[in-house]
Write an enzyme that holds these catalytic residues in place. Structure first.
Site, PDB file in Angstrom:
ATOM      1  N   LYS A  56       0.829  -1.155  -0.030  1.00  0.00           N
ATOM      2  CA  LYS A  56      -0.049  -0.128   0.138  1.00  0.00           C
ATOM      3  C   LYS A  56       0.862   1.164   0.017  1.00  0.00           C
ATOM      4  O   LYS A  56       2.043   1.134   0.673  1.00  0.00           O
ATOM      5  CB  LYS A  56      -0.957  -0.011   1.207  1.00  0.00           C
ATOM      6  CG  LYS A  56      -1.911  -1.164   1.105  1.00  0.00           C
ATOM      7  CD  LYS A  56      -2.912  -0.859   0.297  1.00  0.00           C
ATOM      8  CE  LYS A  56      -3.858  -1.916  -0.150  1.00  0.00           C
ATOM      9  NZ  LYS A  56      -4.654  -1.719  -1.352  1.00  0.00           N
ATOM     10  N   ASP A  96      -0.025   0.208  -4.496  1.00  0.00           N
ATOM     11  CA  ASP A  96      -1.430   0.543  -4.870  1.00  0.00           C
ATOM     12  C   ASP A  96      -1.720   1.760  -3.820  1.00  0.00           C
ATOM     13  O   ASP A  96      -1.644   1.613  -2.514  1.00  0.00           O
ATOM     14  CB  ASP A  96      -2.308  -0.722  -4.132  1.00  0.00           C
ATOM     15  CG  ASP A  96      -3.833  -0.658  -4.156  1.00  0.00           C
ATOM     16  OD1 ASP A  96      -4.225   0.235  -4.986  1.00  0.00           O
ATOM     17  OD2 ASP A  96      -4.278  -1.621  -4.088  1.00  0.00           O
ATOM     18  N   GLU A 120      -1.217   1.056  -9.043  1.00  0.00           N
ATOM     19  CA  GLU A 120      -2.579   0.413  -8.908  1.00  0.00           C
ATOM     20  C   GLU A 120      -3.423   1.635  -8.257  1.00  0.00           C
ATOM     21  O   GLU A 120      -2.962   2.108  -7.244  1.00  0.00           O
ATOM     22  CB  GLU A 120      -2.738  -0.716  -8.071  1.00  0.00           C
ATOM     23  CG  GLU A 120      -4.354  -1.116  -7.951  1.00  0.00           C
ATOM     24  CD  GLU A 120      -4.160  -2.650  -7.237  1.00  0.00           C
ATOM     25  OE1 GLU A 120      -3.430  -3.419  -7.641  1.00  0.00           O
ATOM     26  OE2 GLU A 120      -5.092  -2.901  -6.660  1.00  0.00           O
ATOM     27  N   GLU A 149     -10.925  -1.854 -10.210  1.00  0.00           N
ATOM     28  CA  GLU A 149     -11.747  -2.418  -8.966  1.00  0.00           C
ATOM     29  C   GLU A 149     -13.191  -1.651  -8.712  1.00  0.00           C
ATOM     30  O   GLU A 149     -13.820  -2.191  -7.708  1.00  0.00           O
ATOM     31  CB  GLU A 149     -10.808  -2.950  -7.842  1.00  0.00           C
ATOM     32  CG  GLU A 149     -10.394  -1.657  -7.098  1.00  0.00           C
ATOM     33  CD  GLU A 149      -9.334  -1.979  -6.054  1.00  0.00           C
ATOM     34  OE1 GLU A 149      -8.042  -2.299  -6.276  1.00  0.00           O
ATOM     35  OE2 GLU A 149      -9.843  -2.104  -4.814  1.00  0.00           O
ATOM     36  N   ASP A 195     -13.007  -7.060 -10.633  1.00  0.00           N
ATOM     37  CA  ASP A 195     -13.346  -7.829  -9.544  1.00  0.00           C
ATOM     38  C   ASP A 195     -14.586  -8.553 -10.140  1.00  0.00           C
ATOM     39  O   ASP A 195     -15.662  -8.296 -10.255  1.00  0.00           O
ATOM     40  CB  ASP A 195     -13.699  -7.138  -8.229  1.00  0.00           C
ATOM     41  CG  ASP A 195     -13.816  -8.160  -7.147  1.00  0.00           C
ATOM     42  OD1 ASP A 195     -12.979  -7.894  -6.255  1.00  0.00           O
ATOM     43  OD2 ASP A 195     -14.647  -8.729  -7.170  1.00  0.00           O
ATOM     44  N   HIS A 255      -8.944  -8.377  -9.680  1.00  0.00           N
ATOM     45  CA  HIS A 255      -8.949  -7.745  -8.152  1.00  0.00           C
ATOM     46  C   HIS A 255      -9.428  -8.839  -7.682  1.00  0.00           C
ATOM     47  O   HIS A 255     -10.642  -9.467  -7.803  1.00  0.00           O
ATOM     48  CB  HIS A 255      -9.642  -6.333  -8.023  1.00  0.00           C
ATOM     49  CG  HIS A 255      -9.636  -6.178  -6.667  1.00  0.00           C
ATOM     50  ND1 HIS A 255     -10.878  -6.255  -6.081  1.00  0.00           N
ATOM     51  CD2 HIS A 255      -8.973  -5.421  -5.966  1.00  0.00           C
ATOM     52  CE1 HIS A 255     -10.888  -5.816  -4.755  1.00  0.00           C
ATOM     53  NE2 HIS A 255      -9.829  -5.222  -4.675  1.00  0.00           N
ATOM     54  N   GLU A 286      -4.209 -12.210  -7.814  1.00  0.00           N
ATOM     55  CA  GLU A 286      -3.983 -11.491  -6.385  1.00  0.00           C
ATOM     56  C   GLU A 286      -4.532 -12.280  -5.147  1.00  0.00           C
ATOM     57  O   GLU A 286      -5.391 -13.088  -5.046  1.00  0.00           O
ATOM     58  CB  GLU A 286      -4.936 -10.164  -6.269  1.00  0.00           C
ATOM     59  CG  GLU A 286      -5.024  -9.370  -5.091  1.00  0.00           C
ATOM     60  CD  GLU A 286      -5.587  -7.928  -5.018  1.00  0.00           C
ATOM     61  OE1 GLU A 286      -6.421  -7.774  -5.832  1.00  0.00           O
ATOM     62  OE2 GLU A 286      -5.112  -7.401  -3.952  1.00  0.00           O
TER      63      GLU A 286
HETATM   64 CA    CA Z   1      -6.493  -2.445  -4.766  1.00  0.00          CA
END
Ligand code: CA
Length: 379
Positions: free
Chosen positions: A166, A194, A220, A246, A269, A296, A329
């Site tokens: 992150k 991300d 991301e 996503e 997703d 995702h 993922e």
């Molecule tokens: Ca993400």
């Protein structure tokens, strides 16, 4: 053969340790799963991505459209559900309700026809995929960077070939964290970042340029999903591939991302964007433009296995004798529901996960676990 029962379950589990990312804090896992059963007693399982209680209400809305219908006609059922919800929610959580039902119908179809979902979708272009570890969230800690370094090294020791971290605290803090994690994992492990759309275009450009030297696999959700033009401009300002999607729904939403040249990697997703049926249509749109897909994935083994079958079926672009491996993922944040709900458990061997070859999604759902985590409905 007829659908006789559609049952929804909201599962919840309080986390002992909260963690956070650029948007909010996680203190609870809350997931809606659905079980669809036929008059012959065969069942399929699905899962929705997003607010569990609202997804449950959405599934209740479409349930009368499913009862008495033939589960093998899953695409026509998809269209019926889509028409029922179109006027009120062209994007968003009702699409996640449809997704959950669609995944359950694919699982059911596979069990009824005794075939893995990916074979029914048209075949398996690959027998294994490379999981990347999703983790490295933020937590209240006196030394966040040291904590991230320890966690990143754990993933490498476990055999992961790729990890995603992150970012989104601030550009200057992110640069320090990315540098520390890259140094901790060495140069042979892929590293993605991300921000969960934390940044303005100006900040995203600044961060991208500062971390290009750390060999970033993709950036991301750098900017808001509303600002398609910012995505497009960012791509021209950095060498890092840009990923997103996503927060996008249905083929129509993804068409907007694609037409605006927003991303190098599309992150559909399956349990939110319209299910396996719609994800396959979205993959065709992406394929016509030569854009890669890495779905995702968030939630339980149901969502993970839906993604395994989807990726197995993804057409390689471009085709060649030795195509590259594809990523899946693999969320490694604490989630007791994910760890116990489905079997067999997910196994990584030499950095790969095999595509399941059992009928349907290839999993059994433990109904005892469903009962243990079942939650009071909040709305
Ligand atoms: Ca993400």
């Amino acid at each position: 053969m007829k659908i006789t029962k559609v049952e929804t379950f909201v599962l919840s589990n309080q986390l002992k340790e909260t963690f956070f990312f650029s948007q909010w804090t996680y203190s609870e896992r809350r997931i809606c799963v659905v079980k669809i059963t036929t008059d012959e007693g065969v069942s399929g399982w699905g899962e929705g991505y997003g607010p569990a209680d609202v997804i449950k209400a959405g599934i209740n809305l479409v349930t009368p459209l499913l009862i008495g219908e033939n589960p093998l006609e899953n695409e026509t059922l998809w269209h019926t559900m889509y028409r029922k919800t179109l006027d009120f929610a062209r994007r968003g959580v009702l699409a996640a309700s449809i997704s959950a039902v669609d995944v359950a119908l694919w699982d059911l179809k596979g069990k009824l026809l005794n075939q893995p979902v990916s074979v029914l979708m048209g075949g398996q272009h690959r027998k294994r995929v490379v999981p990347y570890a999703t983790g490295l969230y933020f937590s209240e800690s006196d030394n966040l960077i040291a904590k991230l370094v320890t966690e990143a090294k754990t993933y490498v020791e476990q055999g992961f070939k790729a990890v995603k971290m992150k970012v989104g605290l601030s550009v200057s803090q992110d640069i320090k964290m990315v540098k520390a994690v890259r140094e901790a994992i060495g140069n042979d492990i892929a590293l993605m970042i991300d921000s969960n759309h934390a940044y303005s275009l100006r900040e995203a450009i600044e961060l991208s340029r500062a971390v290009e030297r750390y060999d970033i696999g993709w950036f991301e959700e750098p900017v808001s999903p509303e600002y398609y033009h910012h995505y497009k401009e960012l791509r021209t300002k950095t060498t890092i591939p840009i990923a997103g999607g996503e927060c996008e729904y249905l083929r129509y939403g993804f068409q907007t991302l694609l037409e605006n040249d927003c991303v190098d990697i599309l992150q559909v997703d399956i349990c939110g964007a319209g299910g396996l049926s719609e994800a396959k249509r979205i993959s065709t749109l992406a394929n016509t433009r030569g854009i890669e897909i890495v779905p995702h994935v968030w939630g339980t083994g149901i969502a993970f296995h839906a993604a395994l079958h989807f990726i197995a079926n993804l057409e390689p672009i471009p085709g060649r004798l030795y195509p590259p491996d594809m990523y899946i993922e693999y969320d490694r944040t604490k989630n007791d529901i994910r760890e116990s709900l489905t079997s067999p458990s997910i196994e990584m061997k030499n950095g790969f996960i095999d595509i399941p070859q059992r009928p349907g999604l290839g999993i059994d759902v433990d109904e005892e676990v469903i009962r243990n985590f079942s939650s009071e409905i909040l709305i």
